[in-house]
Design an enzyme around this catalytic site. Structure first.
Site, PDB file in Angstrom:
ATOM      1  N   GLY A   1       0.787  -1.233   0.000  1.00 27.22           N
ATOM      2  CA  GLY A   1       0.000   0.000   0.000  1.00 27.22           C
ATOM      3  C   GLY A   1       0.815   1.277   0.000  1.00 27.22           C
ATOM      4  O   GLY A   1       2.040   1.271  -0.159  1.00 27.22           O
TER       5      GLY A   1
ATOM      6  N   CYS B   1      12.182  -0.553   2.292  1.00 25.33           N
ATOM      7  CA  CYS B   1      11.056  -0.356   1.380  1.00 25.33           C
ATOM      8  C   CYS B   1       9.931   0.491   1.977  1.00 25.33           C
ATOM      9  O   CYS B   1      10.084   1.699   2.070  1.00 25.33           O
ATOM     10  CB  CYS B   1      10.583  -1.695   0.834  1.00 25.33           C
ATOM     11  SG  CYS B   1       9.969  -1.514  -0.854  1.00 25.33           S
TER      12      CYS B   1
ATOM     13  N   GLN C   1      10.164   4.448   3.246  1.00 26.60           N
ATOM     14  CA  GLN C   1       9.214   5.510   2.886  1.00 26.60           C
ATOM     15  C   GLN C   1       8.637   6.170   4.144  1.00 26.60           C
ATOM     16  O   GLN C   1       8.423   7.382   4.184  1.00 26.60           O
ATOM     17  CB  GLN C   1       8.091   4.931   2.007  1.00 26.60           C
ATOM     18  CG  GLN C   1       8.597   4.393   0.673  1.00 26.60           C
ATOM     19  CD  GLN C   1       7.594   3.508  -0.066  1.00 26.60           C
ATOM     20  OE1 GLN C   1       6.529   3.189   0.449  1.00 26.60           O
ATOM     21  NE2 GLN C   1       7.942   3.084  -1.274  1.00 26.60           N
TER      22      GLN C   1
ATOM     23  N   ASN D   1      10.704  -4.363  -5.253  1.00 26.52           N
ATOM     24  CA  ASN D   1       9.255  -4.478  -5.321  1.00 26.52           C
ATOM     25  C   ASN D   1       8.647  -3.243  -4.701  1.00 26.52           C
ATOM     26  O   ASN D   1       8.403  -3.196  -3.502  1.00 26.52           O
ATOM     27  CB  ASN D   1       8.784  -5.722  -4.548  1.00 26.52           C
ATOM     28  CG  ASN D   1       7.315  -5.628  -4.203  1.00 26.52           C
ATOM     29  OD1 ASN D   1       6.553  -4.938  -4.885  1.00 26.52           O
ATOM     30  ND2 ASN D   1       6.901  -6.308  -3.151  1.00 26.52           N
TER      31      ASN D   1
ATOM     32  N   PHE E   1       5.646   2.907  -5.006  1.00 27.29           N
ATOM     33  CA  PHE E   1       5.821   4.281  -4.536  1.00 27.29           C
ATOM     34  C   PHE E   1       7.317   4.507  -4.380  1.00 27.29           C
ATOM     35  O   PHE E   1       8.089   3.550  -4.289  1.00 27.29           O
ATOM     36  CB  PHE E   1       5.124   4.484  -3.185  1.00 27.29           C
ATOM     37  CG  PHE E   1       3.622   4.391  -3.272  1.00 27.29           C
ATOM     38  CD1 PHE E   1       2.837   5.531  -3.447  1.00 27.29           C
ATOM     39  CD2 PHE E   1       2.976   3.159  -3.202  1.00 27.29           C
ATOM     40  CE1 PHE E   1       1.452   5.445  -3.549  1.00 27.29           C
ATOM     41  CE2 PHE E   1       1.600   3.060  -3.295  1.00 27.29           C
ATOM     42  CZ  PHE E   1       0.832   4.210  -3.470  1.00 27.29           C
TER      43      PHE E   1
ATOM     44  N   HIS F   1      15.490  -4.526  -1.619  1.00 29.85           N
ATOM     45  CA  HIS F   1      15.386  -5.650  -0.682  1.00 29.85           C
ATOM     46  C   HIS F   1      16.693  -6.408  -0.475  1.00 29.85           C
ATOM     47  O   HIS F   1      16.960  -7.393  -1.168  1.00 29.85           O
ATOM     48  CB  HIS F   1      14.281  -6.600  -1.143  1.00 29.85           C
ATOM     49  CG  HIS F   1      12.947  -5.958  -1.050  1.00 29.85           C
ATOM     50  ND1 HIS F   1      12.200  -5.963   0.115  1.00 29.85           N
ATOM     51  CD2 HIS F   1      12.256  -5.205  -1.926  1.00 29.85           C
ATOM     52  CE1 HIS F   1      11.101  -5.269  -0.067  1.00 29.85           C
ATOM     53  NE2 HIS F   1      11.115  -4.790  -1.298  1.00 29.85           N
TER      54      HIS F   1
ATOM     55  N   GLU G   1      17.317  -8.419   1.746  1.00 30.40           N
ATOM     56  CA  GLU G   1      17.032  -9.799   2.186  1.00 30.40           C
ATOM     57  C   GLU G   1      16.816 -10.730   0.999  1.00 30.40           C
ATOM     58  O   GLU G   1      16.709 -11.942   1.171  1.00 30.40           O
ATOM     59  CB  GLU G   1      15.816  -9.820   3.109  1.00 30.40           C
ATOM     60  CG  GLU G   1      14.441  -9.719   2.449  1.00 30.40           C
ATOM     61  CD  GLU G   1      14.048  -8.314   2.006  1.00 30.40           C
ATOM     62  OE1 GLU G   1      14.895  -7.406   2.111  1.00 30.40           O
ATOM     63  OE2 GLU G   1      12.907  -8.128   1.543  1.00 30.40           O
TER      64      GLU G   1
HETATM   65  N1  LIG Z   1       8.038  -3.805  -0.775  1.00 36.54           N
HETATM   66  C1  LIG Z   1       7.521  -2.751  -0.178  1.00 36.54           C
HETATM   67  O1  LIG Z   1       7.711  -2.533   1.019  1.00 36.54           O
HETATM   68  C2  LIG Z   1       6.634  -1.868  -0.998  1.00 36.54           C
HETATM   69  C3  LIG Z   1       6.353  -0.536  -0.393  1.00 36.54           C
HETATM   70  C4  LIG Z   1       5.123   0.153  -0.977  1.00 36.54           C
HETATM   71  N2  LIG Z   1       3.946  -0.622  -0.751  1.00 36.54           N
HETATM   72  C5  LIG Z   1       5.326   0.407  -2.455  1.00 36.54           C
HETATM   73  O2  LIG Z   1       4.675  -0.213  -3.267  1.00 36.54           O
HETATM   74  O3  LIG Z   1       6.142   1.216  -2.817  1.00 36.54           O
END
Ligand SMILES: NC(=O)CC[C@H](N)C(=O)O
Length: 368
Positions: free
Chosen positions: A230, A256, A260, A298, A301, A342, A344
């Protein structure tokens, strides 16, 4: 289900574009924002990654299911994508380590998947038009699907962490481990916990709406803000937690969605990308070392790079080499850093695992 029994199925985009394919298992209808992942491997990790909650996943790899599934490759306890769109679905699989077929796994989890879609055409279309909502269905009543699709929520502004976060706090790792971490679960992937535990951490994982005081009560040596689904904007509690940690200059690492959240907690904005980054070969440059990293990504945003450049407390540490967007940042005078991608992996390359070591170093500096 036998190959011959497969039904006609469709992918309908919010702008009315239709692609035809076939159902893989269960009949039904599934909604979500359509996104594509370019990874050649790692489908099970992707399908179970909580960050994908609410998204229809299109896989660009031509074969999905060919190596089956294995219980060790779960990134959470269930499938999190809302549906799958692929080219060839393999009903047969071959791998010594596999313990079941992807088809059975989908059936158990009641996931709708459609195959025989011209995935290259879909990707080329949504790359031009941008991310949008879509529906996949074995029901071919287009008008009714169009009506239903109008009611499906926009990803922009959507809070989804509450749908995937743990309801109760839990512990991960060895309780005698030397380092204690409080982790805020806004959609945490298991391999982040494994990476921390393998580096001597005992982790207490907290629900998405926990307060700083609750995280602090574990008396941790460091704090972690997880990945997740989200839009980060509605997650005000998590932003408040980040503010409190930063105010006290306690060791903090964000991945990620967590990255943000750290941005938003400091008045740095985020925005929805035309199309996100989803795959396992995204090139990133570490500006501190000058080295390149091939990364797992992934996200839909991203943190506004100009805001970070103009913020006197922050510096940019990593840049995405495909489009020059922000991939990592740190605070100049606080024990806080974060990345958009990521480290990980799971799936993906391990080039960036050093970021976990860096977090441990940051903690040890303070512990001394
Ligand atoms: N992998 C994530 O933590 C994605 C973060 C956020 N939901 C986005 O799409 O940017």
């Amino acid at each position: 289900m036998k190959y011959s029994q497969r039904k006609k199925a469709i992918l309908l985009l919010a702008d009315g574009t239709i692609f035809e394919g076939k159902s893989v298992g269960t009949d039904g209808t599934a909604f979500g924002e359509i996104c594509y992942n370019t990874g050649m491997t790692g489908y099970q990790e992707v399908f179970t990654d909580p960050s994908y909650f609410g998204q229809l996943m299109l896989t660009t790899n031509a074969h999905i299911g060919n190596y089956g599934v294995n219980s060790e490759e779960m990134e959470s306890d269930s499938i999190k994508i809302s549906g799958l769109v692929c080219k060839n679905f393999s009903f047969n699989y071959s791998r010594v380590k596999a313990d079941d077929s992807l088809e059975n796994f989908f059936e158990k989890e009641n996931l709708l998947a459609i195959s025989d879609i011209d995935t290259r055409a879909v990707v080329s279309y949504i790359r031009d038009k941008g991310a949008m909502n879509a529906v996949i269905s074995t029901d071919t009543d287009i008008e009714s699907l169009k009506e239903q699709l109008k009611g499906s929520p926009e990803m922009n502004g959507l809070e989804l962490a509450s749908k995937v976060s743990t309801k109760e706090p839990y512990f991960f790792g060895d309780e005698n481990a030397p380092i204690k971490i409080s982790a805020l679960d806004i959609g945490i992937k298991k391999n982040i916990l494994r990476n921390l535990a393998n580096r001597g951490c005992y982790i207490k994982v907290f629900p998405y709406n926990s307060s700083f005081e609750e995280l602090e009560a574990f008396n941790p040596d460091g704090y972690f803000l997880s990945n997740g689904p989200g839009d980060p904007n509605p997650l005000k509690d998590a932003q408040q937690v980040a503010k409190e940690i930063i105010k006290r200059d306690l060791p903090l690492f964000g991945i990620c969605l967590g990255h943000q959240i750290i941005a938003l907690a400091n008045g740095i904005s985020t925005y929805k990308m035309h199309n996100g980054h989803r795959g396992i070969n995204h090139p990133v440059k570490n500006l501190l070392t000058g080295k390149g990293e091939v990364t797992s990504q992934n996200h839909g945003f991203v943190v506004t790079k100009e805001d970070v450049e103009n913020h006197s407390d922050f510096e940019i540490t990593h840049i995405h080499l495909n489009d020059d967007t922000l991939a990592g940042m740190r605070m100049k005078n606080k024990n806080c850093f974060s990345v958009q991608y990521h480290p990980e992996a799971s799936p993906g390359p391990h080039d960036s695992a050093y970021l976990f070591d860096q977090f441990i170093e940051n903690i040890k500096k303070v512990k001394k």
